[in-house]
Structure formats: structure tokens, C-alpha cells
Design a protein around this motif. Structure first.
Motif, PDB file in Angstrom:
ATOM      1  N   LEU A   1       0.912  -1.306  -0.167  1.00 41.44           N
ATOM      2  CA  LEU A   1       0.055   0.051  -0.091  1.00 41.44           C
ATOM      3  C   LEU A   1       0.786   1.330  -0.005  1.00 41.44           C
ATOM      4  N   ILE A   2       0.344   2.242  -0.581  1.00 42.21           N
ATOM      5  CA  ILE A   2       1.037   3.578  -0.415  1.00 42.21           C
ATOM      6  C   ILE A   2       0.091   4.671   0.032  1.00 42.21           C
ATOM      7  N   ASP A   3       0.654   5.229   1.318  1.00 40.60           N
ATOM      8  CA  ASP A   3      -0.180   6.553   1.854  1.00 40.60           C
ATOM      9  C   ASP A   3       0.409   7.694   1.084  1.00 40.60           C
ATOM     10  N   MET A   4      -0.279   8.248   0.402  1.00 36.49           N
ATOM     11  CA  MET A   4       0.109   9.565  -0.310  1.00 36.49           C
ATOM     12  C   MET A   4      -0.069  10.855   0.599  1.00 36.49           C
ATOM     13  N   HIS A   5      -0.322  10.811   1.890  1.00 32.24           N
ATOM     14  CA  HIS A   5      -0.102  11.981   2.530  1.00 32.24           C
ATOM     15  C   HIS A   5       0.130  11.719   4.118  1.00 32.24           C
ATOM     16  N   VAL A   6       1.337  11.874   4.482  1.00 29.48           N
ATOM     17  CA  VAL A   6       1.674  11.530   5.836  1.00 29.48           C
ATOM     18  C   VAL A   6       2.408  12.912   6.224  1.00 29.48           C
ATOM     19  N   HIS A   7       2.678  12.814   7.524  1.00 27.17           N
ATOM     20  CA  HIS A   7       3.630  13.537   8.104  1.00 27.17           C
ATOM     21  C   HIS A   7       4.509  12.600   9.222  1.00 27.17           C
ATOM     22  N   VAL A   8       5.878  12.407   8.812  1.00 24.23           N
ATOM     23  CA  VAL A   8       6.558  11.457   9.590  1.00 24.23           C
ATOM     24  C   VAL A   8       7.525  12.426  10.734  1.00 24.23           C
ATOM     25  N   TRP A   9       7.394  11.866  11.953  1.00 22.70           N
ATOM     26  CA  TRP A   9       7.965  12.560  12.940  1.00 22.70           C
ATOM     27  C   TRP A   9       8.963  11.867  13.653  1.00 22.70           C
ATOM     28  N   ASP A  10       9.157  10.648  13.258  1.00 21.59           N
ATOM     29  CA  ASP A  10      10.452   9.793  13.741  1.00 21.59           C
ATOM     30  C   ASP A  10      10.399   8.306  13.291  1.00 21.59           C
ATOM     31  N   ARG A  11      11.452   7.705  13.392  1.00 22.92           N
ATOM     32  CA  ARG A  11      11.708   6.602  12.562  1.00 22.92           C
ATOM     33  C   ARG A  11      10.738   5.175  13.232  1.00 22.92           C
ATOM     34  N   TYR A  12      10.192   5.576  14.248  1.00 23.92           N
ATOM     35  CA  TYR A  12       9.606   4.374  14.912  1.00 23.92           C
ATOM     36  C   TYR A  12       8.256   4.277  13.937  1.00 23.92           C
ATOM     37  N   GLU A  13       7.893   5.463  13.535  1.00 21.39           N
ATOM     38  CA  GLU A  13       6.763   5.434  12.413  1.00 21.39           C
ATOM     39  C   GLU A  13       6.935   4.558  11.246  1.00 21.39           C
ATOM     40  N   LEU A  14       8.179   4.477  10.906  1.00 26.25           N
ATOM     41  CA  LEU A  14       8.381   3.714   9.691  1.00 26.25           C
ATOM     42  C   LEU A  14       8.017   2.239   9.781  1.00 26.25           C
ATOM     43  N   GLY A  15       8.102   1.827  11.117  1.00 25.62           N
ATOM     44  CA  GLY A  15       7.813   0.485  11.274  1.00 25.62           C
ATOM     45  C   GLY A  15       6.360   0.307  11.652  1.00 25.62           C
ATOM     46  N   LEU A  16       5.710   1.326  11.891  1.00 25.70           N
ATOM     47  CA  LEU A  16       3.953   1.359  12.102  1.00 25.70           C
ATOM     48  C   LEU A  16       3.421   1.214  10.536  1.00 25.70           C
ATOM     49  N   TYR A  17       4.152   1.996   9.565  1.00 28.00           N
ATOM     50  CA  TYR A  17       3.626   1.821   8.299  1.00 28.00           C
ATOM     51  C   TYR A  17       3.588   0.443   7.963  1.00 28.00           C
ATOM     52  N   LEU A  18       5.119  -0.044   7.920  1.00 30.54           N
ATOM     53  CA  LEU A  18       5.228  -1.391   7.493  1.00 30.54           C
ATOM     54  C   LEU A  18       4.327  -2.573   8.078  1.00 30.54           C
ATOM     55  N   SER A  19       3.844  -2.537   9.348  1.00 27.00           N
ATOM     56  CA  SER A  19       3.325  -3.490  10.125  1.00 27.00           C
ATOM     57  C   SER A  19       1.858  -3.569   9.716  1.00 27.00           C
ATOM     58  N   ASN A  20       1.431  -2.420   9.134  1.00 28.77           N
ATOM     59  CA  ASN A  20       0.111  -2.136   8.277  1.00 28.77           C
ATOM     60  C   ASN A  20      -0.073  -2.151   6.816  1.00 28.77           C
ATOM     61  N   GLY A  21       1.069  -2.653   6.169  1.00 29.70           N
ATOM     62  CA  GLY A  21       1.190  -3.163   4.829  1.00 29.70           C
ATOM     63  C   GLY A  21       1.431  -1.910   4.083  1.00 29.70           C
ATOM     64  N   VAL A  22       2.002  -0.691   4.650  1.00 30.41           N
ATOM     65  CA  VAL A  22       2.202   0.501   3.855  1.00 30.41           C
ATOM     66  C   VAL A  22       3.637   0.237   3.327  1.00 30.41           C
ATOM     67  N   THR A  23       3.888   0.109   2.055  1.00 33.48           N
ATOM     68  CA  THR A  23       5.575   0.015   1.880  1.00 33.48           C
ATOM     69  C   THR A  23       6.118   1.252   0.931  1.00 33.48           C
ATOM     70  N   ALA A  24       5.238   2.484   0.912  1.00 32.28           N
ATOM     71  CA  ALA A  24       5.578   3.572   0.392  1.00 32.28           C
ATOM     72  C   ALA A  24       4.817   4.735   1.118  1.00 32.28           C
ATOM     73  N   VAL A  25       5.316   5.923   1.334  1.00 26.62           N
ATOM     74  CA  VAL A  25       4.716   6.919   1.710  1.00 26.62           C
ATOM     75  C   VAL A  25       5.199   8.331   1.199  1.00 26.62           C
ATOM     76  N   ARG A  26       4.316   9.232   1.016  1.00 25.91           N
ATOM     77  CA  ARG A  26       4.686  10.438   0.445  1.00 25.91           C
ATOM     78  C   ARG A  26       4.764  11.564   1.834  1.00 25.91           C
ATOM     79  N   ASN A  27       5.800  11.773   2.171  1.00 28.08           N
ATOM     80  CA  ASN A  27       5.680  12.684   3.325  1.00 28.08           C
ATOM     81  C   ASN A  27       5.547  14.387   2.799  1.00 28.08           C
ATOM     82  N   LEU A  28       4.500  14.889   3.546  1.00 29.50           N
ATOM     83  CA  LEU A  28       4.271  16.315   2.895  1.00 29.50           C
ATOM     84  C   LEU A  28       4.577  17.400   3.782  1.00 29.50           C
ATOM     85  N   TRP A  29       5.562  17.431   4.600  1.00 26.26           N
ATOM     86  CA  TRP A  29       6.047  18.540   5.356  1.00 26.26           C
ATOM     87  C   TRP A  29       7.504  18.181   5.594  1.00 26.26           C
TER      88      TRP A  29
END
Length: 477
Positions: free
Chosen positions: A103-131
Motif C-alpha cells: 500500500l502507498i499512503d500519499m499524505h503523511v507527516h513523519v515525525w520519527d523512525r518508529y513510524e516507519l515500522g508502524l507503516y510497514l506493520s500495516n502493509g504500507v510500503t511507500a509513503v509521501r511525506n508532505l512536510w
């Protein structure tokens, strides 16, 4: 003089202690996410193998390829066939499960690297960070260099706004020359995209668009109220954000489907511009208004502690106060949310390209988990399961050329994949708990994915997050 020298020594000593404390704090935070580092000696580093006995949901067509084999070599899909023979390679038996694009989430705001693992655990393998901030460039570099397990990471630079739209999270453009300089600067720093925001008048906006074309950078637009809404359908703008902006700007908060129609028609005619509704983040305003204990809920334990302490609390207090002052606000917000569903329905019926985005990372919108809620709203709007899944896979991957190697299961594409128990074209909920996630071909099993959730839960990195934010303020100001 002796007293002055002594005072200077004390000052320098305190400065030294201050910077040493910063270094130690950031080192400790970095150590906290060491589980995402790629160890070339462990099993997750293996990105070449065969997958057998698998049903493929390719997503470039509405079908299931039954009982196939897939050859993945160095993180790339090499062959898809009924039978594949490769000597001396690991074979992963999928046991008749289903393979889908990540899955690709096209609108996210990443605040730390812990969140990268949270995306992966939910099947999100690409993100577009918009800030974008400097820390995002470091994440991007580590992802490109295969130093960490992470979703594919694409980021805009800092938000570009007009001169009067003051805020420490914006960069205020005062004239066209400054606008062009900033686009050039963000390109040279390594940001992938430009994000435009409120307050850009036509003269400054034109300068951003002109330089973005020269610098070959796509624009993601949070609509500016200083230009007509149709202005954001410029060919350099590849997606427009938020269904709520349609309500707030061209409709002026009038929830009228007749007035909506010409707006939807204009978007559908623009074949180069996608729409990213982010329904979840607005719906979460309603959730805050009907749940007075939401800040203490277990789900909020996955939010970055700085955001939870500042932004989540601020938003909750804002809407709690609004509800107290006018109880009718709750019903108004609910009606606007329902109209957002109508907007998605009308966009889809008109043939507009919809891409899935959540605005995760602000308020109470959770990284990773929220994408399933967003897709459920699209289902509610009348999209079929296949059409819903397209918004988070193939549609998203076509938005920017830098994402074209994602989004479908085809030979030559990057192996960012999900293995799920049942057919998502029948049951979308199966995507919420993938058996395995493949990132550039590296296999992450459910046990590993669950550990990512646990490590991110109630993390203690508030100070480290504040330092990262402070770094951005210093650099951008």
C-alpha cells in the motif's frame, strides 16, 4: 578580569554540556530504532528467492492470477509464471495465500523512525511525506542506501505559503524571486517534491510553477485561497489535497451537490492531476468531539509523544471548546464528513483519479493504521474493492514518475509486496494484518511486524523529536 574569565569558562562549560546532552539524546533515540537497521547477515537481508503456490492480485488489471510462481532477484520482480526453475535459491511456499502490491499512503507527516515500522506493520510500503525537514532527507538517504528497513520514502520540502500565513511550520514567500530561489534550494538539498499551501497569490504561485518546471519537480497542492480553485489543475501540480478544501473554498461551506458538479467535472477533465481526499483526518475531528477520553485511548499510544502532547491536545481542546460553545457544531462536522464521502463518490463517477492519503501524524490520525480507515471510507462512497485498492497502489504509483516502479505486480517492478490470507478483492480487511510484508524483496514476517508496533508504543522520544523540529526552525529561518 579574573571574574570575567571564570564566568566565560562556566559559560563555555555549560554550552559544552548542552551540546553533549543533545548528542547523547539523539544517539539514544537512534539506538531505539536500531531494529530497523539492515543487518546483511540476517534473514531479512535475503532479497532473492522464489515464491510458490501464490495467488496474485496484480492491480494493473481486475483479476487474480491463480497458483503462480514469482521470481524475485535483488529486490526486483524478474519473472511471473506457472512454473519457474532457478537452482540454488530459497523457495517460499505461500500456501495458496494472496500476493498484492504494498500500500502507498500519499499524505503523511513523519515525525520519527518508529513510524516507519508502524507503516510497514500495516502493509504500507511507500509513503509521501508532505512536510519536509532535514531529518526526512536523512531518512531518504538511509532508505536509498539500504541502511534501514523502511517504506519507500518520498518527501516534499517545507510548506510554501504566502507572506501573511505566519507559522513555524511554514516558509513564507514574499515575492516571485524568493519563490524561485526556494524551489531551486529544495531541489539541491534533495527534496523530491514541492508542497504549496495557503496564501500564495497568483504572482508568487506562477513563480513556483515556473521554477518547478525548470527544476523538474512535481507540485503537491494544498489549495491556496488567493487563486481560483481551478488554478490548481495546472499540469505541474500532480495532486490536490483534502476533500474539505473543496467545501471550504469553491463551495464556501455550502454542502450542495449541484454546485459541486462543475468542480468535480473540472477535476475529472484534468488527466494529469489526482485528488487525495484525506477523509480520515477530518473525520477524526468528529471522533474527538464524540469521545472525550480519546487522548487517553490505547490507540494514541502509537502517536509521536511530541505531537500527542502538543498537536493532539491542541486540536482536542479546540473542538471540545467549540462543542461546549455550540453543541450544534458536532452535527455540522458530521454532515461535512458525510459530504466528503459524496465528493469521493462524485469524483469516482466522473472518472477522476483518486489517490489514497490519510494526513497521518497530526491530531489523532495514526501512522499506518489510518490507511485502512481511509480505504473503508472510499468503499462507503461506492467504490468496488478493486477500485479502492487502486487508490493505494497503481493510482498512487502513477502520480509521480519517481514512483512508477511501485504499485503493481509486474515483471521489472520493485518487490514491495504484501502476502495476505484471503482475497482483498473480496475482503479488504485482510490487508490490515498481512502475513508477510516484502520491502525491496526483504521478507518481514508477522512476528517481526508486531514487534515494530510494540517498539513504537509509548516511545520516550519527546525531547529528541523536539530537537529535530528545532533543527528545522534554525535551518529554514
Amino acid at each position: 578580569m579574573k571574574i570575567l574569565k571564570r564566568l566565560l569558562k562556566i559559560v563555555f562549560a555549560l554550552i559544552g554540556v548542552f551540546f553533549l546532552t543533545i548528542i547523547i539524546t539523539l544517539w539514544v533515540d537512534s539506538f531505539g530504532t536500531s531494529y530497523l537497521r539492515i543487518d546483511m547477515t540476517d534473514q531479512t537481508s535475503n532479497n532473492s528467492y522464489l515464491i510458490s503456490n501464490v495467488n496474485i492480485v496484480p492491480m494493473h488489471q481486475d483479476t487474480v492470477l491463480v497458483n503462480k510462481m514469482v521470481h524475485i532477484k535483488e529486490g526486483v520482480i524478474i519473472t511471473i509464471a506457472d512454473t519457474i526453475e532457478v537452482k540454488g535459491i530459497e523457495i517460499i511456499d505461500a500456501k495458496n495465500k494472496y500476493l498484492t502490491p504494498g500500500l502507498i499512503d500519499m499524505h503523511v507527516h513523519v515525525w520519527d523512525r518508529y513510524e516507519l515500522g508502524l507503516y510497514l506493520s500495516n502493509g504500507v510500503t511507500a509513503v509521501r511525506n508532505l512536510w519536509g525537514m532535514p531529518m526526512h532527507l536523512r531518512i531518504k538517504e538511509d532508505v536509498i542506501n539500504d541502511l534501514i528497513i523502511s517504506p519507500a520514502f518520498f518527501t516534499t520540502g517545507p510548506k510554501l505559503t504566502g507572506p501573511e500565513f505566519i507559522g513555524d511550520d511554514n516558509f513564507n514567500l514574499n515575492n516571485p524571486t524568493e519563490a524561485k530561489e526556494k524551489v531551486i534550494s529544495y531541489k539541491s538539498q534533495g527534496y523530491d517534491l514541492i508542497k504549496t499551501y495557503y496564501g500564495l497569490d497568483k504572482e508568487i504561485f506562477d513563480a513556483v510553477i515556473e521554477q518547478a518546471k525548470i527544476s523538474e519537480m512535481d507540485i503537491v497542492a494544498h489549495p491556496s485561497q488567493k487563486v481560483p480553485f481551478s488554478y490548481h489543475l495546472n499540469s505541474r501540480i500532480k495532486s490536490i489535497e483534502h476533500a474539505e478544501e473543496i467545501v471550504q473554498q469553491p463551495l464556501h461551506f455550502v454542502l450542495d451537490t449541484l454546485k459541486l458538479r462543475p468542480i468535480v467535472d473540472s477535476i475529472s477533465r484534468s488527466k494529469h492531476t489526482s485528488y487525495c481526499p484525506t477523509i480520515t483526518v477530518f473525520n477524526n475531528i468528529y471522533q474527538m468531539m464524540v469521545n472525550d477520553s480519546i487522548l487517553d485511548s490505547e490507540s494514541l499510544e502509537y502517536m509521536n509523544p511530541l505531537i500527542k502532547k502538543v498537536d493532539s491536545k491542541k486540536q482536542f481542546e479546540r473542538w471540545f471548546t467549540a462543542k461546549q460553545e455550540n453543541p450544534g457544531t458536532v452535527d455540522r462536522i458530521k454532515k461535512q464528513h458525510d459530504f466528503h464521502i459524496t465528493i469521493v463518490k462524485k469524483l469516482h463517477e466522473a472518472g477522476a483519479t483518486i489517490v489514497c492519503g490519510t494526513d497521518a501524524g497530526i491530531g489523532v490520525t495514526l501512522p499506518g493504521f489510518s490507511i485502512h480507515k481511509e480505504m473503508a471510507f472510499y468503499k462507503e462512497a461506492g467504490l468496488s474493492n478493486y477500485e479502492v485498492l487502486k487508490t493505494a497502489t497503481v493510482n498512487a504509483s502513477k502520480t509521480h514518475s519517481i514512483m512508477n516502479q511501485l504499485g503493481t505486480i509486474e515483471e521489472g517492478k520493485i518487490a514491495n509486496l504484501l502476502l495476505v490470507n484471503t482475497n482483498p478483492l473480496v475482503d479488504l480487511s485482510t490487508l490490515e494484518n498481512p502475513t508477510c510484508v516484502f520491502v525491496k524483496g526483504r521478507k518481514l514476517n508477522r512476528e517481526t511486524l508486531d514487534s515494530y508496533n510494540e517498539k513504537a508504543k509509548n516511545r520516550k522520544n519527546l525531547i529528541a523529536s523536539a530537537l529535530m523540529y528545532f533543527e528545522n526552525l534554525i535551518i529554514e529561518r
